[in-house]
Design an enzyme around this catalytic site. Structure first.
Site, PDB file in Angstrom:
ATOM      1  N   GLU A   9       0.820  -1.212   0.000  1.00  0.00           N
ATOM      2  CA  GLU A   9       0.000   0.000   0.000  1.00  0.00           C
ATOM      3  C   GLU A   9       0.851   1.258   0.000  1.00  0.00           C
ATOM      4  OE1 GLU A   9      -3.319   0.737   2.701  1.00  0.00           O
ATOM      5  OE2 GLU A   9      -3.418  -1.428   3.020  1.00  0.00           O
ATOM      6  N   ASP A  82      -1.964  -3.890   3.479  1.00  0.00           N
ATOM      7  CA  ASP A  82      -2.089  -4.148   4.916  1.00  0.00           C
ATOM      8  C   ASP A  82      -2.997  -5.340   5.202  1.00  0.00           C
ATOM      9  OD1 ASP A  82      -0.438  -2.050   5.382  1.00  0.00           O
ATOM     10  OD2 ASP A  82      -1.979  -0.663   6.076  1.00  0.00           O
ATOM     11  N   ASP A  84      -5.667  -6.298   6.630  1.00  0.00           N
ATOM     12  CA  ASP A  84      -6.995  -6.050   7.184  1.00  0.00           C
ATOM     13  C   ASP A  84      -7.997  -5.998   6.030  1.00  0.00           C
ATOM     14  OD1 ASP A  84      -6.483  -3.600   5.986  1.00  0.00           O
ATOM     15  OD2 ASP A  84      -6.182  -2.533   7.876  1.00  0.00           O
ATOM     16  N   GLU A  86      -9.547  -3.454   4.565  1.00  0.00           N
ATOM     17  CA  GLU A  86      -9.236  -2.448   3.545  1.00  0.00           C
ATOM     18  C   GLU A  86      -8.083  -2.921   2.667  1.00  0.00           C
ATOM     19  OE1 GLU A  86     -11.085   0.270   2.972  1.00  0.00           O
ATOM     20  OE2 GLU A  86     -12.383  -0.449   4.576  1.00  0.00           O
ATOM     21  N   TYR A 299       1.729  -4.902  13.476  1.00  0.00           N
ATOM     22  CA  TYR A 299       0.621  -4.169  12.864  1.00  0.00           C
ATOM     23  C   TYR A 299      -0.240  -3.519  13.935  1.00  0.00           C
ATOM     24  CZ  TYR A 299      -3.004  -3.064   9.467  1.00  0.00           C
ATOM     25  OH  TYR A 299      -3.889  -2.410   8.662  1.00  0.00           O
ATOM     26  N   ARG A 301      -3.339  -2.139  13.923  1.00  0.00           N
ATOM     27  CA  ARG A 301      -4.811  -2.187  13.929  1.00  0.00           C
ATOM     28  C   ARG A 301      -5.233  -3.599  14.321  1.00  0.00           C
ATOM     29  NH1 ARG A 301      -3.797   1.072   9.229  1.00  0.00           N
ATOM     30  NH2 ARG A 301      -4.357   3.233   9.666  1.00  0.00           N
ATOM     31  N   HIS A 345      -4.571 -10.582  13.959  1.00  0.00           N
ATOM     32  CA  HIS A 345      -3.192 -10.146  14.168  1.00  0.00           C
ATOM     33  C   HIS A 345      -2.841 -10.280  15.641  1.00  0.00           C
ATOM     34  CE1 HIS A 345      -4.303  -8.328  10.392  1.00  0.00           C
ATOM     35  NE2 HIS A 345      -5.133  -7.513  11.004  1.00  0.00           N
TER      36      HIS A 345
END
Length: 760
Positions: A9, A82, A84, A86, A299, A301, A345
């Protein structure tokens, strides 16, 4: 042999990943999303099963061309956005634009940007996760339906430019409801009595009156307090019972996203948004010396407290080396996730605890160093022994009355030798109270009886930390959204952050009341939490995303149709209130104009009375200064007509009496508006020593102007950032945000062309 291509990203990860993978790999970046729903239309075909219409985000055409060039004729491509939802959507859209006959796409998840983790992920790629992508699509489509279907109703009924959000509007509702509880709160008086006592040896200590005749005692007023003091006069104070025990305080788990935000707000004074920006920098990689970019944390989040065994082993080793065996538990501490935690995660931790904060601080900015130290200490502490307190509880009789005293002394610091949360520090300070040696039947000497008046307190307003906690506990939003929610509700002008606490604006109250009346389910906390659960179930493959959207839209459509007909209009009749016009005695109503809410007479056009208003501490409307013109001795410098004094959103100002032929105005308020916030950027106007501050236009749009206005009239629409341009040396940059391009910095000098993407 051709190189392999890894697509991430953020371009800030490229150097770190290249260094770890070596010369056999090229790395390219998407700079966030490359496709999204169109801005100018709904972009969702409800009739075709909620089919989304994805288009290339404006400004990303060049990015896609570069990705295609980098992919060339390669047969295999590693997609590493990433880890997740998104990121999964970005991976899917990247695969779509690079699709080619015979080409294979591999999904790679980097939970930390270290050499071992990166090489291991590339060596063991996964398939693209359709269920996770569908979960992201369901959230995006749901949010689009709410925003693009409700907002036009607000434009029609209230004012253009307003907007609603599926999750953000629930957060505003929580803040409004808390404010109304504060307004409705009636304080109640109560008294307590404290005895200052002395035993056979010092120190003197204090005991609080608790019971009478073994029943809890409530003292409602001074009269009753004086009666109790009269009863106690001359009473013998005797120790009835002494109990001693050792209290254990166990270490807290390592950070999840919400807990990191809460603690960074309390301890470091960061906002939730700033916490995530700095954490992203630590995750993506910092140069620890020339050419050595290293990802410093996992990570950021996550809602999981799970930790890899390898990391636990490192923590135990450093505890033994730095503190010794007495701080190291026999077995590692394992923490249990909450029921709704996704556990995709690990918890947020250092990628290596051997990178001590003091050793790498010189490579970090002050903010990076502070946040890294917080994460490092919390993680190391989670694997240390419990803190031990010697606690003593004493019961003291005085006739029919019973007093209580407690003392607590820290015997073994345990994990507190490394880290104590803000709440634990307060507990430690409260509990570190030493009592003298006390034994049953010991007679004590009373030096004084001290009565004190108190009043019950209303519930507190939400701070950023407590609002994040409330959102998490109610299942509203997810780790990746907390910071965005807090920023959005302020940017929309629905709430203010005053002295660190959220308070609804008048516009926020009005819009919230209209929306909760028309969309009780959409703005319901339990309903929103249920939708979050459904998104999790989609990701887990337990339910189809079309089914979730259809179930949501069936009830939403009914509410929409009803709101179109029944939502009260502030453009027409306005909202009824219990105040009457001071001119004609007809009812006043709340309306909203270009300068915000105001009161207007229902007798218009026969009576044209209007005025501003405020709310007192109980939420009751109070008429403020009428918006009547007041003659002055000032002359308009443009046309020579007399100037009149008026009241506006930002205080008093002068306006030409020859309006509308002459529209000249001049502010009478030279001070910064209470809503203004400094930016740290000096005004660039030649000869001016002012500072740029944020303001709001008459239409509610944020802009930036000199705090020496009206002496200096320099303004900017873009947010100034106190960083010099690395290309041309301009004294500051500006920040822009667009739906298509995201957030980026650019040089204020139009001839420079410097531009840098911001990744949150």
């Amino acid at each position: 042999m051709s190189k392999s291509l890894v697509i991430v990203e953020s371009p800030t990860k490229i150097r770190t990943i290249k260094k770890c993978l070596g010369p056999g790999y090229d790395v390219a970046a998407t700079l966030g999303h490359i496709k999204d729903l169109p801005v100018s239309e709904l972009g969702v075909s409800i009739e075709e099963g909620f089919k989304p219409k994805y288009i290339t985000i404006k400004g990303k055409e060049k990015v896609i061309r570069n990705l295609k060039k980098a992919a060339g004729d390669l047969k295999e491509i590693y997609l590493a956005p990433d880890p997740d939802r998104e990121g999964e959507a970005i991976a899917w859209h990247t695969a779509e634009v690079l699709e080619k006959k015979g080409r294979l796409f591999h999904r790679v998840l980097f939970h930390e940007l270290t050499q071992n983790a990166i090489r291991s992920a590339v060596a063991s790629p996964r398939k693209l996760d359709r269920a996770k992508f569908d979960s992201q699509q369901a959230r995006r489509i749901m949010d689009r339906l709410v925003g693009y279907k409700i907002s036009p109703i607000l434009w029609k009924k209230v004012r253009r430019g307003l907007s609603a959000g599926r999750v953000q509007s629930v957060a505003v509702r929580m803040i409004c409801e808390r404010e109304r509880k504060i307004q409705a709160f009636q304080p109640e008086e109560y008294w307590n009595i404290t005895a200052e006592l002395e035993a056979e040896t010092p120190p003197t200590f204090f005991a609080k009156l608790a019971k009478k005749n073994n029943k809890k005692l409530h003292i409602p007023d001074e009269k009753r307090a004086q009666a109790v003091l009269k009863d106690l006069k001359g009473a013998s104070f005797t120790v009835e019972k002494v109990s001693r025990k050792t209290q254990r305080k166990n270490p807290l788990p390592p950070f999840t996203t919400s807990k990191l935000q809460q603690e960074a707000i309390r301890k470091l004074g960061f906002s939730a948004k700033k916490t995530m920006i700095v954490a992203q920098q630590l995750y993506e990689g910092i140069e620890l010396g020339p050419g050595e970019p290293v990802g410093l944390i996992t990570y950021m989040r996550t809602d999981s407290v799970r930790v890899a065994q390898e990391a636990i082993g490192e923590a135990r080793q450093i505890i033994q080396n730095e503190f010794g065996d007495k701080y190291l538990p026999v077995k590692p501490h394992l923490f249990k996730n909450k029921k709704k935690a996704q556990d995709a995660h690990e918890a947020i931790r250092p990628t290596s605890v051997f990178r001590k904060p003091k050793d790498i601080a010189r490579f970090l900015s002050p903010d990076q160093a502070a946040l890294y130290e917080l994460i490092w200490k919390r993680f190391v502490a989670c694997q240390m022994k419990a803190a031990l307190f010697d606690q003593t509880m004493v019961t003291i009789s005085a006739g029919p009355y019973m007093f209580q005293a407690s003392g607590s002394v820290l015997r073994f610091r345990g994990f507190m030798a490394v880290y104590a949360s803000s709440n634990q520090k307060k507990d430690e300070e409260r509990q570190d109270i030493t009592l003298p040696p006390l034994f049953e039947n010991m007679v004590l000497k009373c030096h004084a009886l001290k009565p004190k008046q108190h009043f019950t307190q209303p519930p507190p307003r939400f701070s950023e930390a407590t609002l994040v906690k409330e959102l998490e506990e109610n299942g509203i939003g997810r780790p990746s959204t907390y910071a965005v929610i807090l920023s959005t509700i302020r940017d929309k002008g629905y709430v203010e952050l005053l002295k660190g606490y959220f308070r609804p604006t008048e516009l926020g109250f009005i819009v919230n009341d209209l929306l909760t009346a028309s969309f009780p389910d959409i703005l319901n906390v339990a309903f929103t939490a249920h939708m979050e659960d459904n998104l999790d179930r989609i990701e887990e493959g337990k339910i189809g995303f079309i089914d979730v959207l259809q179930d949501f839209y069936d009830s939403f459509k009914k509410a929409l149709d009803q709101a179109e007909k029944q939502m009260k209009s502030l453009k027409g009749e306005g909202l009824s209130i219990d105040l009457r016009c001071p001119v004609c005695n007809k009812p006043l109503r709340i309306k909203i104009g270009k300068n915000g809410p105001f009161l207007a007479c229902s007798g218009y056009p026969a009576c044209k009375f209007t005025c501003n208003y405020t709310r007192n501490e109980k939420g009751k409307l109070v008429i403020s200064r009428p918006s009547l013109e007041e003659a002055t001795d000032e002359i308009c410098e443009k046309c020579g007509s007399p100037m009149v004094r008026k009241e506006g959103r930002f205080g008093p100002f002068l306006a030409c009496s020859n309006y509308p032929k002459c529209k000249n105005t001049r502010s009478l308020n030279k001070e910064i508006s209470p809503k203004s916030e400094p930016t740290g950027v000096r005004c660039p106007e030649k000869g001016c020593d002012g500072e740029l501050v944020s303001r709001r236009s008459k239409r509610g749009k944020v802009f930036y102007g000199c705090n020496r206005y009206p002496d200096c009239r320099f303004v900017l629409w873009d947010k100034p950032v106190p960083k010099p341009c690395p290309k041309c040396g301009a004294s500051f940059l500006v920040e822009r945000t667009t739906k298509r391009e995201g957030r980026y910095l650019k040089c204020v000098n139009k001839d420079c062309g410097y531009r840098k993407q911001i990744k949150e």
